[in-house]
Scaffold this motif. Sequence first.
Motif, PDB file in Angstrom:
ATOM      1  N   LYS A  49       0.827  -1.213   0.000  1.00  0.00           N
ATOM      2  CA  LYS A  49       0.000   0.000   0.000  1.00  0.00           C
ATOM      3  C   LYS A  49       0.856   1.255   0.000  1.00  0.00           C
ATOM      4  O   LYS A  49       0.628   2.183  -0.789  1.00  0.00           O
ATOM      5  N   GLY A  50       1.843   1.301   0.881  1.00  0.00           N
ATOM      6  CA  GLY A  50       2.673   2.499   0.985  1.00  0.00           C
ATOM      7  C   GLY A  50       3.475   2.776  -0.264  1.00  0.00           C
ATOM      8  O   GLY A  50       3.512   3.910  -0.763  1.00  0.00           O
ATOM      9  N   SER A  51       4.123   1.747  -0.817  1.00  0.00           N
ATOM     10  CA  SER A  51       4.919   1.970  -2.019  1.00  0.00           C
ATOM     11  C   SER A  51       4.033   2.272  -3.215  1.00  0.00           C
ATOM     12  O   SER A  51       4.397   3.058  -4.089  1.00  0.00           O
ATOM     13  N   GLY A  52       2.837   1.676  -3.269  1.00  0.00           N
ATOM     14  CA  GLY A  52       1.919   1.987  -4.363  1.00  0.00           C
ATOM     15  C   GLY A  52       1.503   3.440  -4.347  1.00  0.00           C
ATOM     16  O   GLY A  52       1.439   4.102  -5.402  1.00  0.00           O
ATOM     17  N   ASP A 173      -0.153  12.279   4.414  1.00  0.00           N
ATOM     18  CA  ASP A 173      -1.498  11.694   4.386  1.00  0.00           C
ATOM     19  C   ASP A 173      -1.590  10.473   5.301  1.00  0.00           C
ATOM     20  O   ASP A 173      -2.604  10.265   5.984  1.00  0.00           O
ATOM     21  N   GLU A 174      -0.525   9.661   5.325  1.00  0.00           N
ATOM     22  CA  GLU A 174      -0.535   8.487   6.198  1.00  0.00           C
ATOM     23  C   GLU A 174      -0.525   8.894   7.669  1.00  0.00           C
ATOM     24  O   GLU A 174      -1.152   8.240   8.512  1.00  0.00           O
ATOM     25  N   SER A 216       5.333   2.467  17.012  1.00  0.00           N
ATOM     26  CA  SER A 216       5.601   1.580  15.882  1.00  0.00           C
ATOM     27  C   SER A 216       4.752   1.929  14.669  1.00  0.00           C
ATOM     28  O   SER A 216       5.181   1.768  13.529  1.00  0.00           O
ATOM     29  N   ALA A 217       3.520   2.437  14.898  1.00  0.00           N
ATOM     30  CA  ALA A 217       2.674   2.845  13.775  1.00  0.00           C
ATOM     31  C   ALA A 217       3.276   4.029  13.040  1.00  0.00           C
ATOM     32  O   ALA A 217       3.196   4.138  11.811  1.00  0.00           O
ATOM     33  N   ILE A 218       3.912   4.937  13.781  1.00  0.00           N
ATOM     34  CA  ILE A 218       4.578   6.085  13.151  1.00  0.00           C
ATOM     35  C   ILE A 218       5.789   5.614  12.358  1.00  0.00           C
ATOM     36  O   ILE A 218       6.030   6.063  11.223  1.00  0.00           O
ATOM     37  N   ASP A 219       6.556   4.698  12.922  1.00  0.00           N
ATOM     38  CA  ASP A 219       7.715   4.164  12.201  1.00  0.00           C
ATOM     39  C   ASP A 219       7.298   3.464  10.918  1.00  0.00           C
ATOM     40  O   ASP A 219       8.011   3.504   9.913  1.00  0.00           O
ATOM     41  N   ASP A 220       6.128   2.808  10.944  1.00  0.00           N
ATOM     42  CA  ASP A 220       5.649   2.125   9.737  1.00  0.00           C
ATOM     43  C   ASP A 220       5.397   3.103   8.592  1.00  0.00           C
ATOM     44  O   ASP A 220       5.553   2.748   7.423  1.00  0.00           O
ATOM     45  N   PHE A 222       7.178   5.637   7.813  1.00  0.00           N
ATOM     46  CA  PHE A 222       8.461   6.000   7.200  1.00  0.00           C
ATOM     47  C   PHE A 222       9.324   4.776   6.893  1.00  0.00           C
ATOM     48  O   PHE A 222      10.539   4.911   6.723  1.00  0.00           O
ATOM     49  N   ILE A 223       8.705   3.606   6.800  1.00  0.00           N
ATOM     50  CA  ILE A 223       9.470   2.365   6.707  1.00  0.00           C
ATOM     51  C   ILE A 223      10.358   2.303   5.467  1.00  0.00           C
ATOM     52  O   ILE A 223      11.432   1.717   5.475  1.00  0.00           O
ATOM     53  N   PHE A 224       9.939   2.970   4.357  1.00  0.00           N
ATOM     54  CA  PHE A 224      10.699   2.873   3.115  1.00  0.00           C
ATOM     55  C   PHE A 224      11.843   3.881   3.037  1.00  0.00           C
ATOM     56  O   PHE A 224      12.747   3.725   2.220  1.00  0.00           O
ATOM     57  N   VAL A 225      11.795   4.923   3.844  1.00  0.00           N
ATOM     58  CA  VAL A 225      12.791   6.000   3.745  1.00  0.00           C
ATOM     59  C   VAL A 225      13.534   6.194   5.054  1.00  0.00           C
ATOM     60  O   VAL A 225      14.271   7.167   5.208  1.00  0.00           O
TER      61      VAL A 225
END
Length: 683
Positions: A49-52, A173-174, A216-220, A222-225
């Motif tokens: 979802k995030g990368s999309g 947005d996330e 952990s939800a906040i870290d999720d 920014f998980i890709f960067v």
Amino acid sequence: MTTLDPVAVFRTEAAECLEAIEAGLLDLTHQLDNKDLVDAVFRGLHTLKGSGAMFGFEALAAFTHHCETAFDRVRKGEVAATSELVAAVLAAQDHMRALVDQLDADHGDTGHRLLAQLQAAVGGKEAAPAAVPAPAPAAVCEAPAKKTNNWRIRFSLPANSMANGTNPLGLLDELRDLGECTVRANTSAIPPLDALTPTELHISWDVTLTGEQDRSAIDDVFIFVLDDMELSVKEIDASASATAAPVEEKAAPAPVAAASAAPVPPAAVPEFRPVEAVPAKREAPAAVSQAKAAENVRVPAERLDELMDRVGELVIAQSRLSQLASASTDIALRSVSEEIERLSGELRDTMMVLRMVPVATLFSRFRRLVHDLARETGKVIELVTEGESTEVDKTVIERLADPLVHLVRNSIDHGLETPADRLASGKTEAGTVTLSARQAGGEVIISIKDDGRGINRERVRAKAESSGLIQPGQPLSDSELLQLIFAPGFSTAAAITNLSGRGVGMDVVKKTVEALRGAIDVVSMPGQGSEVSLRIPLTLAIIDGLLVRVGSGRYVIPLSAVEECLELSLEEDLRSRGRSFISLRDSLVPFLRLRDLFRTGTKPDVHQKVVVISTGTERVGLVVDQIIGDHQTVIKSMSKLHNNVATFSGATILGDGSVALILDVGHLVAAGQQQEAQLRVAG
């Protein structure tokens, strides 16, 4: 220098992510209470979802969000993982794949229909995420469910992040999905207009977040960067969250419009010690991540094919150089030739390793197929895989995918019985389909075995006679009778179904295997099951060969099939006329005179040689006039005019520019065994 298309890179990574999600779902089918599997599927959906969203696949992100939310509820214990939920997400996963591959296509109401199935699977509560203030998933929190947390988040991205496909608005947005946010932008780092590069990012953000989510939800988000950015996260009390915005407003006079009104402080929030992620401390994980990334390089398959062609041409040129050096008295030339031969051999071996992939990549595709067919047929099926580490040329793997699909479907539809029939015959309720792979010399043998009812030979013969494939009462060996199932249009199914009945699948299997210079063996025991074995060459590119002469022509025998070479004197040749057998360590081995088979019209040499070749347990000797030596053979496919010449599997170019044909070992061994059987009957 080639610039990679970010969307193409995303599609490749999304395909891998979808495969991981599918594998997790199929594992979850057998272990519905496994929390680790639930977490793994959730992380995969969150990643997709995030990368999309970052790469502009908004429809994919929106659709995946619903599946992610469903699994988030499973993680929190609000709903249980069920087989219906797994089936619904598997079906949704197919739609996700379509959304990745066809970004602008019209998918109709498929998405709405699949979401309705998902809603039913989770108890009818999934349809409400749009109306819920915090629809996005959060990590499972050990604190009470309704506890409200206040966070101060400061982050900045690298200057080249926009060019690399990272959209900071998607990150914001996330964060808004996690709760009520106040967002302020810090524009102090923006350079003057004459020094500004439009593609670079110079803005940082300060966000105050109030919601029920934990760190952990906040870290999720920014998980890709996470490795390349600067991120600071502090947990603050209610009074600090109320004053955070004015304080930061002095530092950032150009605010971005807030997503919502200022957060309402909770009635009573305990005071927490701030937890901050210092950017400097993230350098070590980033370095480790970069080191791991450097260990693996993603290369398009067509580049490997092109490199393989170049290596093949190099091998041919090296063969030419070796021939010139052998005819020369120049010691230096011979030394250079030997060195280049060694280096080209090492390069060839390295290239072959690059092209080899484990059959696990092929076998893993059938878990989903078996799962779907079990639901469709109502049968209980267990899939067993063996020898998954066996490696085969990637081209062989690609071409075998469709034939194996037909064989697995055939085993499930025709071979395995229904649970009631299996119990009545004293078997277990679950039928077993076994996919196995093993290497035998220069071949890989891939077998599909089931423990079902076996092949009904009477029905096969009756169908073959009614179709005109054989004459009524025509004598056939058991092997020849079983091979009839691969005839075009042949099917013993009483009716055409979604699985079988059209007589097309097994014909496809035979044509594909023959195109790969392979062979098919069928073994079946009534009431015990059947086994279909595909014998396929390990590689279709370059092989070690034994160069021989028959008459005036030169031929190549694959070295992996050669057992030994013997001398056949003229006297022994004359004695064996009419009885083409040679005594080899107390066993008789049939042999073929290639001079007669190829009709060379030449007289045999005084000292002929017998090259003993084998496939599996079968052996046969080939009588040649001369053994020239080993030869690195670059396989070239035969022309369409010669496709039906079964004796040869390809051709190669020799050092002097002439062409040598490559002998088809499997066909020659079968011919030798047939000759032996005829002689035994005649004797």
